[in-house]
Design a protein around this motif. Structure first.
Motif, PDB file in Angstrom:
ATOM      1  N   TRP A  18      -3.692 -20.691  26.820  1.00  0.00           N
ATOM      2  CA  TRP A  18      -4.449 -20.251  25.644  1.00  0.00           C
ATOM      3  C   TRP A  18      -5.489 -19.206  26.037  1.00  0.00           C
ATOM      4  O   TRP A  18      -5.702 -18.224  25.327  1.00  0.00           O
ATOM      5  N   GLU A  19      -6.118 -19.386  27.187  1.00  0.00           N
ATOM      6  CA  GLU A  19      -7.122 -18.428  27.652  1.00  0.00           C
ATOM      7  C   GLU A  19      -6.489 -17.060  27.899  1.00  0.00           C
ATOM      8  O   GLU A  19      -7.089 -16.018  27.598  1.00  0.00           O
ATOM      9  N   GLU A  20      -5.272 -17.041  28.438  1.00  0.00           N
ATOM     10  CA  GLU A  20      -4.579 -15.774  28.667  1.00  0.00           C
ATOM     11  C   GLU A  20      -4.200 -15.096  27.353  1.00  0.00           C
ATOM     12  O   GLU A  20      -4.284 -13.868  27.218  1.00  0.00           O
ATOM     13  N   VAL A  21      -3.799 -15.893  26.379  1.00  0.00           N
ATOM     14  CA  VAL A  21      -3.463 -15.328  25.072  1.00  0.00           C
ATOM     15  C   VAL A  21      -4.710 -14.736  24.415  1.00  0.00           C
ATOM     16  O   VAL A  21      -4.666 -13.633  23.846  1.00  0.00           O
ATOM     17  N   LEU A  22      -5.825 -15.455  24.496  1.00  0.00           N
ATOM     18  CA  LEU A  22      -7.083 -14.928  23.954  1.00  0.00           C
ATOM     19  C   LEU A  22      -7.466 -13.619  24.637  1.00  0.00           C
ATOM     20  O   LEU A  22      -7.910 -12.666  23.981  1.00  0.00           O
ATOM     21  N   ALA A  23      -7.304 -13.558  25.957  1.00  0.00           N
ATOM     22  CA  ALA A  23      -7.646 -12.342  26.689  1.00  0.00           C
ATOM     23  C   ALA A  23      -6.774 -11.181  26.233  1.00  0.00           C
ATOM     24  O   ALA A  23      -7.254 -10.045  26.052  1.00  0.00           O
ATOM     25  N   GLN A  24      -5.489 -11.439  26.017  1.00  0.00           N
ATOM     26  CA  GLN A  24      -4.603 -10.373  25.554  1.00  0.00           C
ATOM     27  C   GLN A  24      -4.972  -9.925  24.145  1.00  0.00           C
ATOM     28  O   GLN A  24      -4.928  -8.730  23.823  1.00  0.00           O
ATOM     29  N   ALA A  25      -5.342 -10.863  23.300  1.00  0.00           N
ATOM     30  CA  ALA A  25      -5.726 -10.518  21.930  1.00  0.00           C
ATOM     31  C   ALA A  25      -6.970  -9.639  21.924  1.00  0.00           C
ATOM     32  O   ALA A  25      -7.039  -8.642  21.190  1.00  0.00           O
ATOM     33  N   ARG A  26      -7.935  -9.984  22.754  1.00  0.00           N
ATOM     34  CA  ARG A  26      -9.162  -9.172  22.817  1.00  0.00           C
ATOM     35  C   ARG A  26      -8.851  -7.778  23.352  1.00  0.00           C
ATOM     36  O   ARG A  26      -9.432  -6.782  22.906  1.00  0.00           O
ATOM     37  N   ARG A  27      -7.944  -7.714  24.304  1.00  0.00           N
ATOM     38  CA  ARG A  27      -7.613  -6.434  24.911  1.00  0.00           C
ATOM     39  C   ARG A  27      -6.835  -5.539  23.942  1.00  0.00           C
ATOM     40  O   ARG A  27      -7.041  -4.317  23.893  1.00  0.00           O
ATOM     41  N   THR A  28      -5.942  -6.130  23.167  1.00  0.00           N
ATOM     42  CA  THR A  28      -5.083  -5.340  22.275  1.00  0.00           C
ATOM     43  C   THR A  28      -5.622  -5.237  20.851  1.00  0.00           C
ATOM     44  O   THR A  28      -5.160  -4.409  20.070  1.00  0.00           O
ATOM     45  N   GLY A  29      -6.595  -6.103  20.508  1.00  0.00           N
ATOM     46  CA  GLY A  29      -7.110  -6.116  19.140  1.00  0.00           C
ATOM     47  C   GLY A  29      -6.178  -6.761  18.150  1.00  0.00           C
ATOM     48  O   GLY A  29      -6.351  -6.614  16.925  1.00  0.00           O
ATOM     49  N   LYS A  30      -5.184  -7.509  18.635  1.00  0.00           N
ATOM     50  CA  LYS A  30      -4.187  -8.115  17.753  1.00  0.00           C
ATOM     51  C   LYS A  30      -4.555  -9.564  17.472  1.00  0.00           C
ATOM     52  O   LYS A  30      -4.862 -10.327  18.397  1.00  0.00           O
ATOM     53  N   PRO A  31      -4.545  -9.989  16.214  1.00  0.00           N
ATOM     54  CA  PRO A  31      -4.838 -11.395  15.896  1.00  0.00           C
ATOM     55  C   PRO A  31      -3.727 -12.315  16.423  1.00  0.00           C
ATOM     56  O   PRO A  31      -2.661 -11.862  16.828  1.00  0.00           O
ATOM     57  N   ILE A  32      -4.019 -13.623  16.382  1.00  0.00           N
ATOM     58  CA  ILE A  32      -3.129 -14.616  16.987  1.00  0.00           C
ATOM     59  C   ILE A  32      -2.627 -15.588  15.927  1.00  0.00           C
ATOM     60  O   ILE A  32      -3.403 -16.071  15.087  1.00  0.00           O
ATOM     61  N   PHE A  33      -1.353 -15.884  16.007  1.00  0.00           N
ATOM     62  CA  PHE A  33      -0.750 -16.975  15.239  1.00  0.00           C
ATOM     63  C   PHE A  33      -0.359 -18.074  16.213  1.00  0.00           C
ATOM     64  O   PHE A  33       0.391 -17.830  17.163  1.00  0.00           O
ATOM     65  N   VAL A  34      -0.882 -19.284  15.995  1.00  0.00           N
ATOM     66  CA  VAL A  34      -0.541 -20.429  16.832  1.00  0.00           C
ATOM     67  C   VAL A  34       0.353 -21.374  16.038  1.00  0.00           C
ATOM     68  O   VAL A  34      -0.038 -21.862  14.965  1.00  0.00           O
ATOM     69  N   TYR A  35       1.532 -21.597  16.566  1.00  0.00           N
ATOM     70  CA  TYR A  35       2.456 -22.573  15.988  1.00  0.00           C
ATOM     71  C   TYR A  35       2.295 -23.864  16.784  1.00  0.00           C
ATOM     72  O   TYR A  35       2.741 -23.972  17.918  1.00  0.00           O
ATOM     73  N   GLY A  36       1.598 -24.850  16.196  1.00  0.00           N
ATOM     74  CA  GLY A  36       1.335 -26.119  16.857  1.00  0.00           C
ATOM     75  C   GLY A  36       2.414 -27.126  16.512  1.00  0.00           C
ATOM     76  O   GLY A  36       2.608 -27.466  15.339  1.00  0.00           O
ATOM     77  N   SER A  37       3.121 -27.607  17.533  1.00  0.00           N
ATOM     78  CA  SER A  37       4.262 -28.478  17.291  1.00  0.00           C
ATOM     79  C   SER A  37       4.240 -29.669  18.228  1.00  0.00           C
ATOM     80  O   SER A  37       3.299 -29.874  18.998  1.00  0.00           O
ATOM     81  N   SER A  38       5.294 -30.465  18.145  1.00  0.00           N
ATOM     82  CA  SER A  38       5.485 -31.613  19.025  1.00  0.00           C
ATOM     83  C   SER A  38       6.983 -31.848  19.175  1.00  0.00           C
ATOM     84  O   SER A  38       7.757 -31.600  18.239  1.00  0.00           O
ATOM     85  N   GLN A  39       7.387 -32.334  20.332  1.00  0.00           N
ATOM     86  CA  GLN A  39       8.796 -32.646  20.541  1.00  0.00           C
ATOM     87  C   GLN A  39       9.267 -33.775  19.629  1.00  0.00           C
ATOM     88  O   GLN A  39      10.464 -33.935  19.398  1.00  0.00           O
ATOM     89  N   HIS A  40       8.320 -34.580  19.119  1.00  0.00           N
ATOM     90  CA  HIS A  40       8.671 -35.743  18.315  1.00  0.00           C
ATOM     91  C   HIS A  40       8.532 -35.472  16.812  1.00  0.00           C
ATOM     92  O   HIS A  40       8.526 -36.410  16.012  1.00  0.00           O
ATOM     93  N   CYS A  41       8.430 -34.216  16.438  1.00  0.00           N
ATOM     94  CA  CYS A  41       8.179 -33.830  15.039  1.00  0.00           C
ATOM     95  C   CYS A  41       9.469 -33.279  14.433  1.00  0.00           C
ATOM     96  O   CYS A  41       9.908 -32.185  14.787  1.00  0.00           O
ATOM     97  N   SER A  42      10.070 -34.042  13.501  1.00  0.00           N
ATOM     98  CA  SER A  42      11.329 -33.587  12.909  1.00  0.00           C
ATOM     99  C   SER A  42      11.165 -32.328  12.051  1.00  0.00           C
ATOM    100  O   SER A  42      12.043 -31.450  12.096  1.00  0.00           O
TER     101      SER A  42
END
Length: 301
Positions: free
Chosen positions: A32-56
């Protein structure tokens, strides 16, 4: 549980090297820290898809909507897309930080890491794209509305929009103020305005006690706007929800209170079925398996 097969490629233009390629959403890899760093560097917002292996519902989304070209075209152009298992690795800490208790959860962040919007649940590609667009609209974005509410804004427009946003994220937050916000909005409306099309549609989608009681007592008002089968389905859903909530209460009369509400608000031809349905869900939630099985058999007859 079957996993999606990912094709990993290298890109000289992207510091986080591995990106999932396909017709649908492309997910960057890394912490997550690397993604945040890339977002700050590129100015691109982030979409996080939060999932689970046990989620149908997550499995369905990953096999269908997240692979669709329509969703991929918008999200790949607009966001850094990041898939995070909320039950493994960094996931639990991220989930705790952002009050996530259900899956799938969709979170949207500005390039500087400021939360913009959240929603949840299975939905078509058009719905997911609409969520992404809402992230940039302060009149729809969840966290913009939340900040205004927490700052003391109790205008009808804010309460209506925030209540809608809370419903869209329903089931993924520990203690959402959904019931309070819906009740506050309805209290801004004169009694005769509860029967307008906008407010009837609002009430239909709500799960707060005041909205549920009004719906059950006035279900005929909803007939012009919803098919009869959809109204009945909503009745069944709400009765089962009330019974589940009753099962969590320490008072021994919690289920009789639900059954009394059913008797007071339901046509006589349907009271026996609904009171039985409530009892089944109550016993299931209380894990009283023998009486649950007996009640289910009676209902099936």
């Amino acid at each position: 549980m079957p996993r999606l097969l990912f094709v990993l490629t290298l890109s000289a233009s992207v510091m986080l090297p591995d990106v999932v390629r396909g017709q649908g959403l492309q997910f960057v890899q890394g912490t997550w820290e690397e993604v945040l760093a890339q977002a700050r560097r590129t100015g691109k917002p982030i979409f996080v898809y939060g999932s689970s292996q046990h989620c149908s519902p997550c499995v369905v989304m990953e096999k269908t909507v997240l692979r669709e070209a329509a969703a991929g075209a918008y999200f790949n152009a607009t966001f850094l897309n990041y898939k995070l298992d909320l039950e493994e690795g960094q996931g639990p800490a991220f989930a705790q930080q952002h009050d996530i208790v259900g899956f799938p959860t969709y979170l949207f962040f500005a390039a500087d890491g400021t939360p913009l919007h959240r929603s949840a649940g299975g939905k078509p590609a058009a719905g997911l794209v609409a969520d992404g667009q809402a992230a940039f609209d302060p009149q729809q974005a969840f966290y913009s509305l939340q900040r205004r509410y927490q700052a003391g804004d109790r205008s009808a427009g804010l309460l209506y929009a925030y209540s809608q946003a809370l419903e869209a994220a329903r089931g993924t937050m520990q203690h959402p103020p959904s019931a309070d916000v819906a009740a506050e909005y309805l209290h801004t409306q004169p009694p005769q305005h509860w029967r307008t099309e906008q407010n009837l549609r609002f009430i239909f989608a709500q799960t707060s006690p005041v909205a549920v009681q009004f719906f059950l007592q006035n279900r005929a008002l909803f007939a012009p706007y919803f098919p009869a089968a959809e109204v009945q389905e909503r009745v069944d859903f709400l009765v089962q929800q009330l019974a589940t909530d009753a099962a969590r209460q320490p008072q021994p009369d919690a289920l009789p209170q639900v059954q009394h509400l059913i008797l007071a608000t339901t046509p006589p031809t349907d009271t026996a079925r609904l009171t039985s349905l409530a009892a089944i869900r109550y016993l299931q939630a209380r894990r009283q398996w023998l009486p649950y099985a007996q009640a289910t058999l009676r209902y099936a007859r």
